[in-house]
Structure formats: structure tokens, C-alpha cells
Design an enzyme around this catalytic site. Structure first.
Site, PDB file in Angstrom:
ATOM      1  N   LYS A 105     -16.092  -5.078 -11.954  1.00  0.00           N
ATOM      2  CA  LYS A 105     -15.626  -4.043 -10.708  1.00  0.00           C
ATOM      3  C   LYS A 105     -16.749  -3.042 -10.631  1.00  0.00           C
ATOM      4  CE  LYS A 105     -12.659  -3.281  -7.573  1.00  0.00           C
ATOM      5  NZ  LYS A 105     -11.644  -4.351  -6.865  1.00  0.00           N
ATOM      6  N   ASP A 158     -13.914  -3.832  -1.369  1.00  0.00           N
ATOM      7  CA  ASP A 158     -12.662  -3.202  -1.886  1.00  0.00           C
ATOM      8  C   ASP A 158     -12.545  -1.912  -0.949  1.00  0.00           C
ATOM      9  OD1 ASP A 158     -10.776  -3.334  -4.202  1.00  0.00           O
ATOM     10  OD2 ASP A 158     -11.479  -1.462  -4.266  1.00  0.00           O
TER      11      ASP A 158
HETATM   12  P1  NDP Z   1      -9.192  -0.289   2.532  1.00  0.00           P
HETATM   13  O1  NDP Z   1     -10.286   0.596   2.376  1.00  0.00           O
HETATM   14  O2  NDP Z   1      -9.352  -1.375   3.784  1.00  0.00           O
HETATM   15  O3  NDP Z   1      -7.960   0.552   2.912  1.00  0.00           O
HETATM   16  C1  NDP Z   1      -7.229   1.242   1.775  1.00  0.00           C
HETATM   17  C2  NDP Z   1      -5.919   1.916   2.556  1.00  0.00           C
HETATM   18  O4  NDP Z   1      -5.160   2.721   1.357  1.00  0.00           O
HETATM   19  C3  NDP Z   1      -6.362   2.910   3.846  1.00  0.00           C
HETATM   20  O5  NDP Z   1      -5.210   3.135   4.652  1.00  0.00           O
HETATM   21  C4  NDP Z   1      -6.554   4.307   2.859  1.00  0.00           C
HETATM   22  O6  NDP Z   1      -6.080   5.424   3.344  1.00  0.00           O
HETATM   23  C5  NDP Z   1      -5.098   4.169   1.862  1.00  0.00           C
HETATM   24  N1  NDP Z   1      -5.691   4.662   0.518  1.00  0.00           N
HETATM   25  C6  NDP Z   1      -6.611   4.682  -0.186  1.00  0.00           C
HETATM   26  N2  NDP Z   1      -6.352   5.522  -1.169  1.00  0.00           N
HETATM   27  C7  NDP Z   1      -5.359   6.222  -1.260  1.00  0.00           C
HETATM   28  C8  NDP Z   1      -4.803   7.422  -1.848  1.00  0.00           C
HETATM   29  N3  NDP Z   1      -5.142   7.764  -2.889  1.00  0.00           N
HETATM   30  N4  NDP Z   1      -3.589   7.734  -1.238  1.00  0.00           N
HETATM   31  C9  NDP Z   1      -3.053   7.255  -0.114  1.00  0.00           C
HETATM   32  N5  NDP Z   1      -3.516   6.111   0.294  1.00  0.00           N
HETATM   33  C10 NDP Z   1      -4.653   5.576  -0.115  1.00  0.00           C
HETATM   34  O7  NDP Z   1      -8.983  -1.004   1.132  1.00  0.00           O
HETATM   35  P2  NDP Z   1      -8.272  -2.619   0.696  1.00  0.00           P
HETATM   36  O8  NDP Z   1      -7.324  -3.019   1.977  1.00  0.00           O
HETATM   37  O9  NDP Z   1      -9.261  -3.527   0.759  1.00  0.00           O
HETATM   38  O10 NDP Z   1      -7.594  -2.184  -0.469  1.00  0.00           O
HETATM   39  C11 NDP Z   1      -6.287  -1.580  -0.780  1.00  0.00           C
HETATM   40  C12 NDP Z   1      -6.000  -2.113  -2.019  1.00  0.00           C
HETATM   41  O11 NDP Z   1      -6.040  -3.674  -2.218  1.00  0.00           O
HETATM   42  C13 NDP Z   1      -6.581  -1.549  -3.305  1.00  0.00           C
HETATM   43  O12 NDP Z   1      -5.920  -1.343  -4.369  1.00  0.00           O
HETATM   44  C14 NDP Z   1      -7.736  -2.640  -3.462  1.00  0.00           C
HETATM   45  O13 NDP Z   1      -8.255  -2.647  -4.639  1.00  0.00           O
HETATM   46  C15 NDP Z   1      -6.724  -4.002  -3.361  1.00  0.00           C
HETATM   47  N6  NDP Z   1      -7.373  -4.982  -3.119  1.00  0.00           N
HETATM   48  C16 NDP Z   1      -8.328  -5.472  -2.174  1.00  0.00           C
HETATM   49  C17 NDP Z   1      -8.812  -6.564  -1.871  1.00  0.00           C
HETATM   50  C18 NDP Z   1      -9.736  -6.970  -0.819  1.00  0.00           C
HETATM   51  O14 NDP Z   1      -9.922  -8.244  -0.644  1.00  0.00           O
HETATM   52  N7  NDP Z   1     -10.278  -5.883   0.067  1.00  0.00           N
HETATM   53  C19 NDP Z   1      -8.479  -7.869  -3.004  1.00  0.00           C
HETATM   54  C20 NDP Z   1      -7.551  -7.427  -3.643  1.00  0.00           C
HETATM   55  C21 NDP Z   1      -7.188  -6.097  -3.911  1.00  0.00           C
HETATM   56  P3  NDP Z   1      -7.228   6.358   3.788  1.00  0.00           P
HETATM   57  O15 NDP Z   1      -8.063   5.606   4.998  1.00  0.00           O
HETATM   58  O16 NDP Z   1      -6.368   7.510   4.307  1.00  0.00           O
HETATM   59  O17 NDP Z   1      -8.093   6.706   2.621  1.00  0.00           O
END
Ligand code: NDP
Length: 449
Positions: free
Chosen positions: A130, A170
Site C-alpha cells: 500500500k 484508493d
Molecule cells: P474515494 O476517494 O472514491 O471515496 C471515499 C469516500 O469516503 C468519499 O465519499 C469520502 O468523502 C469518504 N471519506 C473519506 N475519508 C473519510 C472520513 N475520514 N470520514 C468520512 N468520510 C470519509 O475512495 P474509494 O471509494 O476508492 O475508497 C473507499 C474505501 O474503500 C477505502 O477504505 C478504501 O481503502 C476501500 N477500498 C477501495 C478500493 C478501490 O478499488 N477503490 C479497493 C478496496 C478497498 P470526502 O469526499 O468528503 O472525503
């Protein structure tokens, strides 16, 4: 747990925390694995003789580097970049890159550790890694994001490669950022190779990769419900987040007949009791992916409730699919969801539930798919992207969806195989043990390296 196992666990965790002070998320992730793996190791002493758990909890290497870049006003800026190469026991290092203000070593170590088990569960030849930076993409111009990605890659490039380490996206890193980084890598090494996954479709990206994590999470949920003679149709679901994983979880949940009533971002939660249908989801995609706006705009547009600075888990539901970030469901919130009738949780985000919350799910006997199993579909399709890049060909959307389905079914079945206890399935235990065995056997076979 036997007293001897508890003592071994306590002793192991004391050592781990001493070696990794001020890293609570890493310790949390290791604890959740060690809970299940230590009793298994007692029954299989070869893993103890080879100190497999000790070796797996020490990353192969950690890279920390400065990233200098220039903002639109011509100011020089400095951020900190990281890559944690956790284990290449079963394949090249593989795992996403996160750009978020709060990125620090602790978070990336927990994510790399989890990734190692997740990648093993997919059955594909991928090690765990990561990376990321404490760069906050919010409010940055397109050109600033591009310049940051280029500078980040200008340092990382010498440590990665298609047979060495293959990063992906991510939080804060989607196709746009991956593509900028790919462009910089290509420019530096003068090679067109599959060094990153999640690329644009016209230059080596795979169909379904964008959708894969969300779709895969819902396939896992569907498998788990089906195995227990239940289905998604008519169920009310809470989803958190509104980024990549959340959007495609909502899309698949809705397609399969569930009603999703919440989405969120870091500023709050929207509650739409009529459900977020296809049209409303298109609005979210446009809002988040193009305009990069805030979720509160959805509430204004559709005249629904916006709960500022709050998370979805207080709303009654049948299903919960957390898709935002780590530790976003507290023990209290987990207990509240169970009291309100939640029967299943599938974790799209990585480690979204604190330890107390997971304990509550297991004690209540609800169906719980931990992140390393539930969200493995994303990296699985990344693995398929690597295969397509090596073969210099592309599979169709249907072919990839079929393969994603099959991988999620296999992950489900492995969880059942290793997680059965007292007539029930403990999916956390099943995922931990199934993920562990493959990596552990490779470590033992390859000797003392
Ligand atoms: P994105 O950046 O596309 O979206 C993240 C979302 O989570 C946004 O809505 C963001 O809101 C919100 N968020 C982030 N940090 C916080 C916080 N501290 N409190 C509240 N809301 C928060 O990321 P992904 O959708 O790619 O990833 C989401 C999760 O999925 C993570 O845990 C990631 O590790 C996991 N994941 C992702 C994969 C992928 O293929 N993308 C694969 C496997 C796991 P805001 O915009 O306001 O920050």
C-alpha cells in the site's frame, strides 16, 4: 479461545506494539488476524517453527520520501510519500495508493497488511502493498493534481515495476490520478508495461475495474445471504461514502432489488427514504466525479434530510455496506444497527468497523463479511488487468463480470470452509485462515529469506 492461545496472543501483541509504537491501526488489523490465526498455528506447528506470523507482521520494506511540487501560484510545496511493500510471498507487491490529508505510516501499514491476506484470498498471484501521500486533493486544480502525481511517481518509479510492485488507486486516487502516474512512469523508463492498474481504457485499463470493488462487495453480500436462504430483494440498505466503492455498491444493490437509503461524505449523511434509484445515482456520480461537490447538494436537490457531521448507522436497516474509510462504525453504532434490525454487514471500505463492533456482530450472529473478503473484487480485477496487459489483449465486460462473480463465490466458499463453527459461519475467521494459509505455505517453501 484456549488460555494458552490467549496468552500467546497477549504476548505477541505486547511485542508487536513495542516494535511499532504509536501505530494503533496497524495493531488493530494485526490483532484481528492473530485472534484467528494463533489457534490455527497451534494445530499446525510448522508455521510456528518458521515464525510465519512474526515475519508476516514485519513489512519487507517501507519507503518514505519527500515529494516536492509546484502549485498554480508558483509556490514550492512539500508532501510526504510512502510505499509499504509488505510481502511478495505469492506474487509481485500489489495494492493501492491513497492521497488524503490524514495519510500516515500507521494507516498504510494496516492497509498493506490487510492487502496481503486479501490478495491471497483472490487466488491470484499478487503480494501485498500500500502507498500514498498526505496530499489533500480537495480544492486542488486539475493541473496541481497532475503535477503532484508526476512528482510522486518520479520518486516511486525506481521502486516499482510490472514484476516487482504494481500500484493502483484508493481514496483520492481514481483513474485520473492513476493515468497521470502511468504517464510519468512511461516517460521515465521508456516502456509501456502494466505497472499500474486502474488505467484509462484506451491505454491498458480493464473493463469493470471501476465497478469491481463495489460490485464485488455486493456479490459477497448476495452469496452470504443466499447461503443462509435469504436474498437482497426488498431489503433496506445503508451505504456510507459517495466515492468509487460506494457508487458501485449502490448501483449493484439497487439492480439486485435492495433499496439504498443513505450515502455520505466527510461532511455528513443524506437520508432518502424513497431510495437512491438509478437517476439519483447518476446525479451523485456527476456531483462527485465531475463537479467534485459535497453530498449536501443531493439533499437540497431532492429535498431530503441531510444529517450534518453524522454517519448513517443510526437509521433502521436490514443491511449495512460501509464504503468510506477505516473505523467509521463504532461499537455503539454496531450495537445500535443490530438493535434496529440489521441482519448483514458487508465491508466495502477497509476495516470500517472497530474491534468492539465486530465483536458485537459475531455475538449477535448477524452475517458479517470482513473487508479483506468483501472488497477483494477490486484487486481481483486489477489482477485480471495485469494478466490482460501481459497477454496484450482485453476481455469483454461480460467475461470480466463472470470472472469477478466466480472469484467472489470462491472467496465466499473459502470463508465457509475455514470459518464454520458451532453450526454457523464466522466469515472473519474463515477469511483470516484461508488468506493466511496460502501466504504462509509460500513463506515456508521459499525458505528463510
Ligand atoms: P474515494 O476517494 O472514491 O471515496 C471515499 C469516500 O469516503 C468519499 O465519499 C469520502 O468523502 C469518504 N471519506 C473519506 N475519508 C473519510 C472520513 N475520514 N470520514 C468520512 N468520510 C470519509 O475512495 P474509494 O471509494 O476508492 O475508497 C473507499 C474505501 O474503500 C477505502 O477504505 C478504501 O481503502 C476501500 N477500498 C477501495 C478500493 C478501490 O478499488 N477503490 C479497493 C478496496 C478497498 P470526502 O469526499 O468528503 O472525503
Amino acid at each position: 479461545m484456549l488460555t494458552a492461545d490467549q496468552e500467546r496472543l497477549d504476548c505477541f501483541m505486547i511485542g508487536l506494539k513495542r516494535r511499532n509504537p504509536s501505530e494503533p491501526e496497524f495493531a488493530q488489523a494485526v490483532y484481528e488476524v492473530a485472534l484467528d490465526v494463533i489457534p490455527f498455528i497451534r494445530l499446525n506447528p510448522i508455521y510456528e517453527e518458521n515464525r510465519v506470523l512474526e515475519r508476516l507482521t514485519e513489512p519487507d520494506r517501507v519507503l518514505i520520501f519527500r515529494v516536492n511540487w509546484e502549485d498554480d501560484k508558483g509556490n514550492m510545496r512539500a508532501n510526504r510519500g510512502y510505499r509499504v511493500q509488505q510481502s511478495n510471498a505469492i506474487g509481485p507487491y500489489k495494492g493501492g495508493i491513497r492521497f488524503h490529508r490524514d495519510v500516515q505510516l500507521d494507516t498504510l501499514k494496516f492497509l498493506a497488511f490487510e492487502q496481503t491476506f486479501k490478495n491471497s484470498l483472490t487466488g491470484l498471484p499478487m503480494g501485498g502493498a500500500k502507498g500514498g501521500a498526505d496530499f489533500n486533493p480537495k480544492g486542488k486544480s486539475e493541473r496541481e493534481v497532475m503535477r503532484f502525481c508526476q512528482r510522486f511517481m518520479s520518486v516511486l518509479a525506481r521502486h516499482i515495476g510490472p514484476n516487482t510492485d504494481v500500484p493502483a488507486g484508493d481514496i483520492g486516487v481514481g483513474a485520473r490520478e492513476v493515468s497521470y502516474m502511468f504517464g510519468q512512469y512511461k516517460h521515465m523508463v521508456n516502456e509501456f508495461t502494466g505497472v499500474l492498474t486502474g488505467k484509462g481504457l484506451s491505454f491498458g485499463g480493464s473493463l469493470i475495474r471501476t465497478e469491481a470493488t463495489g460490485y464485488g462487495t455486493v456479490y459477497m453480500l448476495e452469496n452470504m445471504l443466499r447461503y443462509h436462504a435469504q436474498g437482497l430483494d426488498g431489503k433496506v440498505a445503508l451505504v456510507s461514502g459517495s466515492g468509487n466503492v460506494a457508487q458501485y455498491s449502490v448501483e449493484k444493490l439497487t439492480e439486485l432489488g435492495a433499496k439504498v437509503v443513505t450515502m455520505s461524505d466527510s461532511s455528513g449523511t443524506i437520508y432518502d427514504p424513497d431510495g437512491i434509484n438509478e437517476d439519483k445515482l447518476s446525479y451523485i456520480k456527476e456531483l462527485k466525479n465531475i463537479r467534485r461537490g459535497r453530498i449536501a447538494e443531493y439533499a437540497e436537490h431532492y429535498k431530503v434530510e441531510f444529517h450534518e457531521k453524522s454517519r448513517p448507522w443510526i437509521i433502521p436497516c436490514d443491511l449495512a455496506v460501509p464504503c468510506a474509510t477505516q473505523n467509521e462504525i463504532s461499537g455503539k453504532e454496531a450495537k445500535n444497527m443490530i438493535k434496529n434490525g440489521c441482519i448483514a454487514v458487508a465491508e466495502g471500505a477497509n476495516m470500517p468497523t472497530v474491534q468492539d463492533g465486530v465483536d458485537a456482530y459475531l455475538a449477535a450472529g448477524i452475517f458479517y463479511a470482513p473487508s479483506k473478503a468483501a472488497n477483494a473484487g477490486g484487486v481481483a480485477v486489477s489482477g485480471l488487468e495485469m494478466t490482460q496487459n501481459s497477454m496484450r489483449m482485453s476481455w469483454s465486460r461480460d467475461e470480466l463480470d463472470r470472472r469477478l462473480h466466480a472469484i467472489m463465490q470462491e472467496i465466499h466458499d473459502k470463508c465457509v470452509q475455514y470459518g464454520k463453527e458451532n453450526g454457523k459461519v464466522n466469515y472473519r475467521k474463515g477469511a483470516n485462515i484461508a488468506g493466511f494459509i496460502r501466504v504462509a505455505d509460500a513463506l515456508v517453501s521459499c525458505g528463510n529469506i
